[in-house]
Design an enzyme around this catalytic site. Structure first.
Site, PDB file in Angstrom:
ATOM      1  N   ASP A 104       0.801  -1.228   0.000  1.00 41.13           N
ATOM      2  CA  ASP A 104       0.000   0.000   0.000  1.00 41.13           C
ATOM      3  C   ASP A 104       0.830   1.272   0.000  1.00 41.13           C
ATOM      4  O   ASP A 104       0.318   2.353  -0.289  1.00 41.13           O
ATOM      5  CB  ASP A 104      -0.910   0.025   1.226  1.00 41.13           C
ATOM      6  CG  ASP A 104      -1.996  -1.044   1.163  1.00 41.13           C
ATOM      7  OD1 ASP A 104      -2.380  -1.422   0.039  1.00 41.13           O
ATOM      8  OD2 ASP A 104      -2.444  -1.491   2.236  1.00 41.13           O
ATOM      9  N   ASP A 144       0.122   5.808   1.680  1.00 45.93           N
ATOM     10  CA  ASP A 144      -1.077   5.379   2.409  1.00 45.93           C
ATOM     11  C   ASP A 144      -0.987   5.873   3.852  1.00 45.93           C
ATOM     12  O   ASP A 144      -1.021   7.064   4.091  1.00 45.93           O
ATOM     13  CB  ASP A 144      -1.236   3.862   2.310  1.00 45.93           C
ATOM     14  CG  ASP A 144      -2.607   3.387   2.761  1.00 45.93           C
ATOM     15  OD1 ASP A 144      -3.560   4.193   2.711  1.00 45.93           O
ATOM     16  OD2 ASP A 144      -2.728   2.236   3.172  1.00 45.93           O
ATOM     17  N   ASP A 147       0.074   1.693  10.080  1.00 45.88           N
ATOM     18  CA  ASP A 147      -1.182   0.940  10.043  1.00 45.88           C
ATOM     19  C   ASP A 147      -0.993  -0.360  10.817  1.00 45.88           C
ATOM     20  O   ASP A 147       0.010  -1.061  10.617  1.00 45.88           O
ATOM     21  CB  ASP A 147      -1.591   0.609   8.601  1.00 45.88           C
ATOM     22  CG  ASP A 147      -2.216   1.798   7.878  1.00 45.88           C
ATOM     23  OD1 ASP A 147      -2.208   2.901   8.449  1.00 45.88           O
ATOM     24  OD2 ASP A 147      -2.709   1.614   6.751  1.00 45.88           O
ATOM     25  N   ARG A 189      -7.033  10.949  11.086  1.00 47.80           N
ATOM     26  CA  ARG A 189      -6.604   9.616  11.538  1.00 47.80           C
ATOM     27  C   ARG A 189      -5.377   9.682  12.446  1.00 47.80           C
ATOM     28  O   ARG A 189      -4.314   9.222  12.098  1.00 47.80           O
ATOM     29  CB  ARG A 189      -6.337   8.692  10.357  1.00 47.80           C
ATOM     30  CG  ARG A 189      -7.561   8.387   9.526  1.00 47.80           C
ATOM     31  CD  ARG A 189      -7.285   7.275   8.529  1.00 47.80           C
ATOM     32  NE  ARG A 189      -8.493   6.915   7.776  1.00 47.80           N
ATOM     33  CZ  ARG A 189      -8.570   5.895   6.935  1.00 47.80           C
ATOM     34  NH1 ARG A 189      -7.504   5.135   6.734  1.00 47.80           N
ATOM     35  NH2 ARG A 189      -9.696   5.640   6.296  1.00 47.80           N
TER      36      ARG A 189
END
Length: 486
Positions: A214, A238, A242, A294
């Protein structure tokens, strides 16, 4: 007998969901059975470090202790470079106990190339991180490692960039997939791009075909006991970090995030049940310039956001879906000038009637420039089951605790025109009580703390099983009618 058979079946069926939930909630490796105790340990370590700092002379404070329990654990030793592996004893939160390469040999990266991801050369970083043995990886000099494809780690590795300026960039960047006990410390990660459709080594004996990545800075996939500390992350395709697919036991601390849209994702999908066991500590980080959203965005799990400095966002800071527990303590949230973006929180793609029961709590947070946090569920009450049973009273020391966030020695970009003289801004103090001056984060122990209520799921399981046993015993003895007559 038929009515009693029905009763027995009802009890059994009623207990199945609770039994399944209880079994599932402890299904991930390294998932802590009592996240509240982890939260209390973090606050306890903060109080100890800050208390020690208060007793030192001004000169000693300037040289060493900041009150940050991670940094104070190792930086006060002038010969830390002779005992690098002490760092592994300094983690806090859900990643506490992460070994990294502790006990293994020191491996020095002397070659910055990444020419053959399927057959890396000795001396390169890629060669080190795929080895089966524990390794403590250091760098001989300042280096920029431009990856050809994603850098896949094996378990029990520490990448220790102290003493050098180490940058990881290029294609794929860092992948932690189905591994455990990894420490990444004092590393720049930036400008990471998608790559793949090639063969990449993941161990000395395994080379596998990889699809397209990603472009995350650090991708944590089905992994446990991961500690990311003092890293600077920016400009990736991205996410910067994560963590998905049943990852847990993670601490992200003392890092500097900047120049990115979707900063951090915790959780794969609202319907992916294993992420209910995800436990992440986000502590002492600086969320800086050029960020949009985020910080993190959470799906399921228990996320402890403690003593971070949020100085910029464009949409929101903390978001979530899928009913995560979010415990925000002692952070400073500085809202942007946009009047429509003052809210810290965002429930993503969820109606209010569905999220009102989610346990999102703000406690001891400072709100600057009109920022506001919308709590919900148990977070609305002084007595709650999933969020913390400690009470930070302010984030007055936040600038001190995050002073060295990111890679050591990095310059910091100025953001905005706000000044923070200690307790400026609006403070959310939970139930409104305040501790004395010696209790720097309003810690409450013993009888002073609101005790967590008993677990209703466990109680229902016990009662259901007890009823089943009684009914089975009475039915087998043929004495049920006698009991009714009595």
């Amino acid at each position: 007998m038929l009515p009693f058979t029905y009763i027995l079946l009802i009890c059994i069926l009623g207990s199945v969901p609770s039994l399944a939930t209880a079994a599932f909630n402890l299904s991930l490796p390294h998932q802590h059975p009592d996240p509240e105790s982890v939260v209390q340990d973090v606050q306890r370590s903060l109080n100890v470090s800050i208390s020690r700092r208060q007793t030192l002379s001004v000169t000693a404070k300037d040289q060493c202790r900041t009150g940050n329990p991670i940094d104070d654990c190792w930086r006060c030793d002038p010969n830390w470079h002779n005992n690098r592996q002490r760092l592994a004893d300094c983690s806090i939160g859900f990643a506490q106990g992460t070994l990294g390469g502790k006990g293994g040999r020191i491996y020095t990266v002397t070659d910055s190339s990444d020419n053959d991801p399927a057959d890396p050369k000795p001396g390169t970083l890629r060669y080190a991180v795929i080895q089966d043995e524990p390794l403590w990886i250091v760098f001989s000099t300042n280096t920029v490692i431009k990856l050809k494809h994603e850098l896949i780690f094996n378990s029990y590795k520490t990448v220790d960039g102290r003493g050098a300026n180490v940058q990881i960039t290029g294609n794929g960047c860092i992948t932690l997939q189905y591994v455990s006990h990894v420490i990444i410390h004092n590393i720049h990660v930036h400008h990471c791009k998608p790559s793949g459709h090639t063969n990449i080594a993941s161990s000395p004996t395994h080379v596998g075909y990889r699809g397209k990545s990603d472009g995350d800075g650090i991708s944590i996939f089905g992994s446990q006991k991961i500690w990311i500390d003092h890293c600077s992350l920016s400009y990736c395709t991205d996410g910067l970090v994560d963590a998905i697919m049943g990852s847990t036991g993670i601490t992200i601390s003392n890092s500097y995030f900047s120049h990115h849209d979707e900063v951090m994702l915790l959780g794969h999908d609202d319907k992916y049940l294993p992420d209910s066991g995800m436990q992440v500590t986000i502590a002492f980080n600086h969320f800086g310039e050029g960020l949009v959203q985020r910080m993190p965005r959470c799906r399921r799990g228990y996320i402890h956001v403690v003593n971070n400095d949020f100085t910029a966002w464009e949409m929101y800071a903390i978001g979530g879906s899928g009913n995560p527990t979010i415990n925000s303590q002692g952070n400073r949230y500085t809202a942007p000038t946009d009047p429509s973006a003052k809210e810290v929180t965002k429930r993503v793609d969820t109606d209010e009637k569905d999220w009102t029961g989610w346990n999102w709590r703000t406690e001891g947070d400072i709100m600057v420039n009109g920022a506001y946090f919308v709590p919900s569920g148990a977070g609305m009450s002084a007595v709650y089951s999933k969020a913390s049973s400690v009470e930070p009273k302010s984030a007055a020391l936040i600038q001190q605790l995050t002073l060295n966030a990111g890679v050591f020695g990095d310059p910091r970009e100025e953001t905005g025109s706000f000044t923070y003289p200690g307790d400026s801004g609006t403070s959310n103090t939970g139930n409104g009580r305040s501790g004395d001056d010696g209790d720097y984060f309003g810690m409450i122990f013993g009888s002073g703390a609101p005790p967590p209520p008993p677990s209703t799921s466990r109680a229902s399981i016990f009662l259901s099983l007890l009823i089943i046993l009684i009914l089975c015993s009475v039915t087998n003895q043929g004495a049920l009618f006698s009991l009714l007559l009595l």
